[in-house]
Motif scaffolding. Structure first.
Motif, PDB file in Angstrom:
ATOM      1  N   ASP A  19       0.693  -0.890   0.164  1.00 44.30           N
ATOM      2  CA  ASP A  19       0.056   0.298  -0.374  1.00 44.30           C
ATOM      3  C   ASP A  19       1.123   1.023   0.141  1.00 44.30           C
ATOM      4  N   LYS A  20       1.893   1.099   1.050  1.00 44.53           N
ATOM      5  CA  LYS A  20       3.237   2.568   0.787  1.00 44.53           C
ATOM      6  C   LYS A  20       3.306   2.550  -1.159  1.00 44.53           C
ATOM      7  N   VAL A  21       4.308   1.825  -1.804  1.00 41.74           N
ATOM      8  CA  VAL A  21       4.703   1.671  -2.952  1.00 41.74           C
ATOM      9  C   VAL A  21       3.727   1.787  -3.639  1.00 41.74           C
ATOM     10  N   GLY A  22       2.513   0.759  -3.788  1.00 48.45           N
ATOM     11  CA  GLY A  22       1.676   0.647  -5.111  1.00 48.45           C
ATOM     12  C   GLY A  22       1.533  -0.743  -5.641  1.00 48.45           C
ATOM     13  N   ARG A  23       0.979  -1.232  -6.179  1.00 49.83           N
ATOM     14  CA  ARG A  23       0.653  -2.594  -6.645  1.00 49.83           C
ATOM     15  C   ARG A  23       1.408  -2.507  -7.790  1.00 49.83           C
ATOM     16  N   LYS A  24       1.371  -1.773  -8.985  1.00 49.80           N
ATOM     17  CA  LYS A  24       1.800  -1.425 -10.262  1.00 49.80           C
ATOM     18  C   LYS A  24       3.583  -1.302 -10.231  1.00 49.80           C
ATOM     19  N   LYS A  25       3.536  -0.659  -9.229  1.00 50.68           N
ATOM     20  CA  LYS A  25       4.600  -0.329  -8.838  1.00 50.68           C
ATOM     21  C   LYS A  25       5.799  -1.165  -8.800  1.00 50.68           C
ATOM     22  N   LEU A  26       5.146  -1.943  -7.538  1.00 48.17           N
ATOM     23  CA  LEU A  26       5.301  -3.593  -6.903  1.00 48.17           C
ATOM     24  C   LEU A  26       5.871  -4.114  -8.082  1.00 48.17           C
ATOM     25  N   VAL A  27       4.851  -4.279  -9.087  1.00 49.19           N
ATOM     26  CA  VAL A  27       5.419  -4.952 -10.527  1.00 49.19           C
ATOM     27  C   VAL A  27       6.472  -4.520 -11.469  1.00 49.19           C
ATOM     28  N   TYR A  28       6.466  -3.664 -11.668  1.00 48.09           N
ATOM     29  CA  TYR A  28       7.229  -2.965 -12.247  1.00 48.09           C
ATOM     30  C   TYR A  28       8.619  -3.406 -12.155  1.00 48.09           C
ATOM     31  N   TYR A  29       8.747  -3.174 -10.528  1.00 50.34           N
ATOM     32  CA  TYR A  29      10.097  -3.289  -9.859  1.00 50.34           C
ATOM     33  C   TYR A  29      10.600  -4.765  -9.870  1.00 50.34           C
ATOM     34  N   GLY A  30       9.544  -5.111  -9.341  1.00 53.54           N
ATOM     35  CA  GLY A  30       9.685  -7.295  -9.237  1.00 53.54           C
ATOM     36  C   GLY A  30       9.870  -7.569 -10.643  1.00 53.54           C
ATOM     37  N   VAL A  31       9.201  -7.730 -11.442  1.00 57.20           N
ATOM     38  CA  VAL A  31       9.229  -8.393 -13.094  1.00 57.20           C
ATOM     39  C   VAL A  31      10.601  -8.197 -13.505  1.00 57.20           C
ATOM     40  N   SER A  32      10.987  -6.347 -13.739  1.00 63.78           N
ATOM     41  CA  SER A  32      11.994  -5.607 -13.395  1.00 63.78           C
ATOM     42  C   SER A  32      13.150  -7.070 -13.033  1.00 63.78           C
ATOM     43  N   GLY A  33      13.442  -6.639 -12.044  1.00 66.92           N
ATOM     44  CA  GLY A  33      14.335  -7.893 -11.369  1.00 66.92           C
ATOM     45  C   GLY A  33      14.862  -9.331 -12.265  1.00 66.92           C
ATOM     46  N   MET A  34      13.087  -9.657 -12.208  1.00 64.55           N
ATOM     47  CA  MET A  34      12.905 -11.271 -12.626  1.00 64.55           C
ATOM     48  C   MET A  34      14.067 -11.328 -14.071  1.00 64.55           C
ATOM     49  N   VAL A  35      13.517 -10.699 -15.234  1.00 62.84           N
ATOM     50  CA  VAL A  35      14.093 -10.807 -16.141  1.00 62.84           C
ATOM     51  C   VAL A  35      15.303 -10.113 -15.442  1.00 62.84           C
ATOM     52  N   VAL A  36      16.286  -9.206 -15.471  1.00 55.90           N
ATOM     53  CA  VAL A  36      17.634  -9.389 -14.868  1.00 55.90           C
ATOM     54  C   VAL A  36      17.753 -10.521 -13.988  1.00 55.90           C
ATOM     55  N   PHE A  67      13.159 -13.623  -4.796  1.00 57.67           N
ATOM     56  CA  PHE A  67      12.351 -12.210  -4.185  1.00 57.67           C
ATOM     57  C   PHE A  67      11.634 -11.515  -4.625  1.00 57.67           C
ATOM     58  N   CYS A  68      12.284 -10.831  -6.179  1.00 57.32           N
ATOM     59  CA  CYS A  68      11.332 -10.290  -7.126  1.00 57.32           C
ATOM     60  C   CYS A  68      10.045 -10.812  -8.103  1.00 57.32           C
ATOM     61  N   CYS A  69       9.914 -11.673  -7.854  1.00 56.13           N
ATOM     62  CA  CYS A  69       8.453 -13.137  -7.937  1.00 56.13           C
ATOM     63  C   CYS A  69       7.953 -12.513  -6.356  1.00 56.13           C
ATOM     64  N   ALA A  70       8.668 -12.611  -5.373  1.00 58.99           N
ATOM     65  CA  ALA A  70       8.004 -13.079  -4.439  1.00 58.99           C
ATOM     66  C   ALA A  70       6.562 -11.473  -3.805  1.00 58.99           C
ATOM     67  N   VAL A  71       8.387 -10.657  -3.644  1.00 57.17           N
ATOM     68  CA  VAL A  71       7.633  -9.403  -3.704  1.00 57.17           C
ATOM     69  C   VAL A  71       6.752  -8.759  -4.243  1.00 57.17           C
ATOM     70  N   SER A  72       6.324  -9.249  -5.957  1.00 59.70           N
ATOM     71  CA  SER A  72       5.865  -8.283  -6.878  1.00 59.70           C
ATOM     72  C   SER A  72       4.306  -9.209  -7.548  1.00 59.70           C
ATOM     73  N   ILE A  73       4.197 -10.280  -8.126  1.00 59.74           N
ATOM     74  CA  ILE A  73       3.586 -10.737  -8.657  1.00 59.74           C
ATOM     75  C   ILE A  73       3.050 -11.356  -8.014  1.00 59.74           C
ATOM     76  N   CYS A  74       3.316 -12.855  -6.750  1.00 61.48           N
ATOM     77  CA  CYS A  74       3.293 -13.510  -6.123  1.00 61.48           C
ATOM     78  C   CYS A  74       2.517 -12.585  -5.347  1.00 61.48           C
ATOM     79  N   ALA A  75       2.663 -11.757  -4.508  1.00 60.88           N
ATOM     80  CA  ALA A  75       1.841 -10.510  -3.783  1.00 60.88           C
ATOM     81  C   ALA A  75       0.401 -10.039  -4.799  1.00 60.88           C
ATOM     82  N   VAL A  76       0.862  -9.691  -5.854  1.00 61.14           N
ATOM     83  CA  VAL A  76       0.228  -8.073  -5.793  1.00 61.14           C
ATOM     84  C   VAL A  76      -0.987  -9.081  -6.633  1.00 61.14           C
TER      85      VAL A  76
END
Length: 158
Positions: A19-36, A67-76
């Motif tokens: 709720d602090k970062v935002g759903r879409k921003k978490l997805v962008y950061y997390g999925v970018s990390g997943m790609v890397v 880490f990237c998956c769990a912090v983003s798409i898995c939760a969001v």
């Protein structure tokens, strides 16, 4: 044990910051990390042996992926799914969406051994990295930011 620990702790972190970062921003950061991380895993399989890179790096790349998956798409994904359906169909819609997600997970699990053998391990992980791109494009173009909005406001959007 490490995978489970990283996954659990990161999921808790995601619940605290979503709720602090935002759903879409978490997805962008997390999925970018997943790609890397997926590209790094692919590169490890391509060049790791010839360069004498320790398998510890493969573990680090994989844990970074978790880490990237769990912090983003898995939760969001489950938060977004629970917000995007109108109240009168939410239960049924969530059931169908959850079922579809588990079918996709099952298919990836079943196809991965075939891909590892036929596409090589490097090719498989490069393909997985490539598959993240449409996910981010769909979230960018089609999914509204729901952070800070009431369910009624979200329902009006849809």
């Amino acid at each position: 044990v490490l995978v489970g620990l990283v996954n659990t702790l990161t999921t808790v972190l995601a619940l605290v910051i979503i709720d602090k970062v935002g759903r879409k921003k978490l997805v962008y950061y997390g999925v970018s990390g997943m790609v890397v991380s997926l590209i790094l895993i692919g590169l490890y399989f391509l060049f790791g042996d010839s360069l004498g890179v320790s398998s510890l790096f493969l573990l680090i790349f994989f844990l970074f992926y978790v880490f990237c998956c769990a912090v983003s798409i898995c939760a969001v994904v489950f938060v977004l799914l629970s917000e995007m359906y109108p109240t009168k169909v939410r239960g049924l819609a969530m059931s169908i969406a959850g079922f579809a997600l588990w079918i996709g997970t099952y298919l990836i699990g079943q196809l991965t051994p075939w891909m590892l053998q036929n596409l090589t391990p490097a090719g498989t992980f490069f393909l997985f990295a490539l598959m993240c791109v449409p996910y981010m494009l769909i979230v960018w173009k089609l999914v509204p930011e729901t952070t800070g909005k009431s369910l009624e406001e979200i329902e009006r959007y849809w």
